[in-house]
Design a protein around this motif. Structure first.
Motif, PDB file in Angstrom:
ATOM      1  N   PHE A 186       0.833  -1.204   0.000  1.00  0.00           N
ATOM      2  CA  PHE A 186       0.000   0.000   0.000  1.00  0.00           C
ATOM      3  C   PHE A 186       0.867   1.253   0.000  1.00  0.00           C
ATOM      4  O   PHE A 186       0.656   2.183  -0.797  1.00  0.00           O
ATOM      5  CB  PHE A 186      -0.926  -0.015   1.220  1.00  0.00           C
ATOM      6  CG  PHE A 186      -1.428   1.341   1.637  1.00  0.00           C
ATOM      7  CD1 PHE A 186      -2.423   1.975   0.914  1.00  0.00           C
ATOM      8  CD2 PHE A 186      -0.913   1.980   2.759  1.00  0.00           C
ATOM      9  CE1 PHE A 186      -2.878   3.238   1.287  1.00  0.00           C
ATOM     10  CE2 PHE A 186      -1.366   3.234   3.139  1.00  0.00           C
ATOM     11  CZ  PHE A 186      -2.356   3.863   2.398  1.00  0.00           C
ATOM     12  N   GLU A 187       1.850   1.309   0.880  1.00  0.00           N
ATOM     13  CA  GLU A 187       2.697   2.500   0.989  1.00  0.00           C
ATOM     14  C   GLU A 187       3.532   2.701  -0.263  1.00  0.00           C
ATOM     15  O   GLU A 187       3.783   3.832  -0.681  1.00  0.00           O
ATOM     16  CB  GLU A 187       3.577   2.399   2.232  1.00  0.00           C
ATOM     17  CG  GLU A 187       2.790   2.460   3.528  1.00  0.00           C
ATOM     18  CD  GLU A 187       3.664   2.451   4.764  1.00  0.00           C
ATOM     19  OE1 GLU A 187       3.160   2.815   5.834  1.00  0.00           O
ATOM     20  OE2 GLU A 187       4.856   2.086   4.655  1.00  0.00           O
ATOM     21  N   SER A 188       3.959   1.601  -0.881  1.00  0.00           N
ATOM     22  CA  SER A 188       4.756   1.690  -2.095  1.00  0.00           C
ATOM     23  C   SER A 188       3.922   2.190  -3.269  1.00  0.00           C
ATOM     24  O   SER A 188       4.335   3.094  -4.006  1.00  0.00           O
ATOM     25  CB  SER A 188       5.353   0.313  -2.427  1.00  0.00           C
ATOM     26  OG  SER A 188       6.001   0.338  -3.676  1.00  0.00           O
ATOM     27  N   ILE A 189       2.731   1.630  -3.443  1.00  0.00           N
ATOM     28  CA  ILE A 189       1.882   1.987  -4.581  1.00  0.00           C
ATOM     29  C   ILE A 189       1.416   3.435  -4.500  1.00  0.00           C
ATOM     30  O   ILE A 189       1.469   4.180  -5.488  1.00  0.00           O
ATOM     31  CB  ILE A 189       0.670   1.033  -4.662  1.00  0.00           C
ATOM     32  CG1 ILE A 189       1.125  -0.364  -5.088  1.00  0.00           C
ATOM     33  CG2 ILE A 189      -0.393   1.562  -5.626  1.00  0.00           C
ATOM     34  CD1 ILE A 189       0.037  -1.425  -4.999  1.00  0.00           C
ATOM     35  N   LEU A 190       0.958   3.871  -3.328  1.00  0.00           N
ATOM     36  CA  LEU A 190       0.407   5.214  -3.182  1.00  0.00           C
ATOM     37  C   LEU A 190       1.406   6.215  -2.603  1.00  0.00           C
ATOM     38  O   LEU A 190       1.042   7.349  -2.294  1.00  0.00           O
ATOM     39  CB  LEU A 190      -0.858   5.175  -2.315  1.00  0.00           C
ATOM     40  CG  LEU A 190      -2.059   4.452  -2.919  1.00  0.00           C
ATOM     41  CD1 LEU A 190      -3.281   4.606  -2.026  1.00  0.00           C
ATOM     42  CD2 LEU A 190      -2.368   4.970  -4.319  1.00  0.00           C
ATOM     43  N   ARG A 191       2.659   5.781  -2.452  1.00  0.00           N
ATOM     44  CA  ARG A 191       3.718   6.646  -1.914  1.00  0.00           C
ATOM     45  C   ARG A 191       3.305   7.273  -0.590  1.00  0.00           C
ATOM     46  O   ARG A 191       3.591   8.438  -0.319  1.00  0.00           O
ATOM     47  CB  ARG A 191       4.071   7.751  -2.907  1.00  0.00           C
ATOM     48  CG  ARG A 191       5.027   7.326  -3.989  1.00  0.00           C
ATOM     49  CD  ARG A 191       5.507   8.546  -4.756  1.00  0.00           C
ATOM     50  NE  ARG A 191       6.447   8.174  -5.794  1.00  0.00           N
ATOM     51  CZ  ARG A 191       6.896   9.018  -6.714  1.00  0.00           C
ATOM     52  NH1 ARG A 191       6.479  10.271  -6.704  1.00  0.00           N
ATOM     53  NH2 ARG A 191       7.736   8.626  -7.628  1.00  0.00           N
ATOM     54  N   TYR A 192       2.646   6.496   0.231  1.00  0.00           N
ATOM     55  CA  TYR A 192       2.206   7.036   1.508  1.00  0.00           C
ATOM     56  C   TYR A 192       3.410   7.165   2.433  1.00  0.00           C
ATOM     57  O   TYR A 192       4.176   6.227   2.640  1.00  0.00           O
ATOM     58  CB  TYR A 192       1.154   6.127   2.149  1.00  0.00           C
ATOM     59  CG  TYR A 192       0.540   6.740   3.380  1.00  0.00           C
ATOM     60  CD1 TYR A 192      -0.389   7.772   3.270  1.00  0.00           C
ATOM     61  CD2 TYR A 192       0.909   6.323   4.652  1.00  0.00           C
ATOM     62  CE1 TYR A 192      -0.939   8.356   4.394  1.00  0.00           C
ATOM     63  CE2 TYR A 192       0.357   6.904   5.779  1.00  0.00           C
ATOM     64  CZ  TYR A 192      -0.561   7.914   5.639  1.00  0.00           C
ATOM     65  OH  TYR A 192      -1.097   8.508   6.754  1.00  0.00           O
TER      66      TYR A 192
END
Length: 308
Positions: A186-192
């Motif tokens: 999730f953090e990788s895909i949405l650059r969170y």
């Protein structure tokens, strides 16, 4: 739990399905990410497989936890975060409509996709389920192996391009919220929280933080570029306990009771050392707690405040 309950109430098995493949995120880390998407015509078998995966993924979720930098879910839980606190809008704008010019018509449109998003439409409700792609989607992988199939007791070569679908999803977007099953993806895909290094640099320059220490240099060296320690440093900034003078005084007065041996100078400032940096991080995170029942002291990975 409302988002999960509403999601479980939908007829997911009867949804209309569209599969999007997405390349990205691209662009400077400090800016909103950019995505490039293509929608793909899929067979009934592929649609059924995607729906079965979503039904299975939703059925696994029994508990919803609030997303935080240090929160972790397990096989029966998901982390929930409002979509508007992420870059989900940039992604959904890119894949909002199945326009002719966005259709995948060549193998190269699919190859090297970073992730795929399955769009499930149930009446007026839309559910998005996303997953990072397997290595088979990468051109390098496809050109470095030969695909074989076994039929009639014989191995034969299959030179057609192959793309694997996972049997889980990394996160689900529904009703203005995101249910996260795989936090890293999730953090990788949405650059969170991709700017954690910048956040830590801001913390090092904050007057209230600097005022707590004789020198922050040992702590800066301890955190370095370690992903976990950067998360913890950002969580310290978010919680801001170091700004609370009463909190800091209780830390000075009671630290020995909690097994800490943090050194303070005559003015009450923390003297950071290589040996005590892990203790300082735990203390400023408020992650060492005493049970009111057993009176034992525990280290915890994250905290959820309970209203009493």
């Amino acid at each position: 739990m409302t988002t999960l309950q509403d999601l479980k109430a939908l007829d997911l098995a009867g949804a209309q399905v569209t599969l999007w493949t997405i390349k990205g995120p691209t662009g400077p880390a400090a800016n909103a990410p950019k995505f490039s998407g293509r929608w793909v015509e899929t067979s009934d078998e592929v649609d059924d497989a995607l729906k079965a995966t979503l039904v299975s993924e939703v059925a696994k979720i029994e508990e919803v936890l609030e997303y935080s930098l240090l929160a972790q879910n397990n096989e029966a839980s998901a982390l929930q975060i409002p979509a508007d606190e992420t870059h989900a809008d940039q992604l959904l704008q890119e894949i909002a409509a199945e326009l002719p010019g966005k259709k995948a018509t060549e193998t190269k449109h699919l190859q090297n996709s970073a992730f795929y998003a399955a769009k499930f439409v149930i009446g007026e409700q839309v559910v998005w389920a996303l997953r990072k792609t397997e290595p088979s989607w990468k051109t390098k992988k496809a050109t470095s192996v030969r695909n074989l199939f076994f039929s009639d007791q014989q191995l034969a070569i299959d030179d057609r391009p192959h793309f694997e679908l996972g049997k889980t999803f990394d996160f689900i977007i529904f009703s203005d919220n995101i249910l996260v099953r795989n936090k890293g993806a999730f953090e990788s895909i949405l650059r969170y929280k991709s700017t954690q290094r910048d956040d830590f640099a801001e913390l090092q320059a904050e007057g209230d933080f600097l005022a707590v220490f004789v020198s922050v240099a040992p702590l800066v060296e301890y955190v370095g570029d370690n992903k976990i320690q950067l998360r913890r440093a950002c969580a310290i900034k978010d919680k801001g306990h170091y700004r609370d003078q009463a909190f800091m005084q209780r830390l000075r007065d009671n630290q020995a009771e909690y097994g800490f041996n943090i050194e303070f100078d005559g003015g009450g400032k923390i003297v950071a050392t290589v040996e005590t940096c892990p203790q300082i991080m735990k203390a400023l995170l408020d992650h060492r707690l005493k049970s009111g029942f057993s009176t034992l002291v525990y280290d915890v990975q994250d905290t959820t405040r309970v209203a009493v």
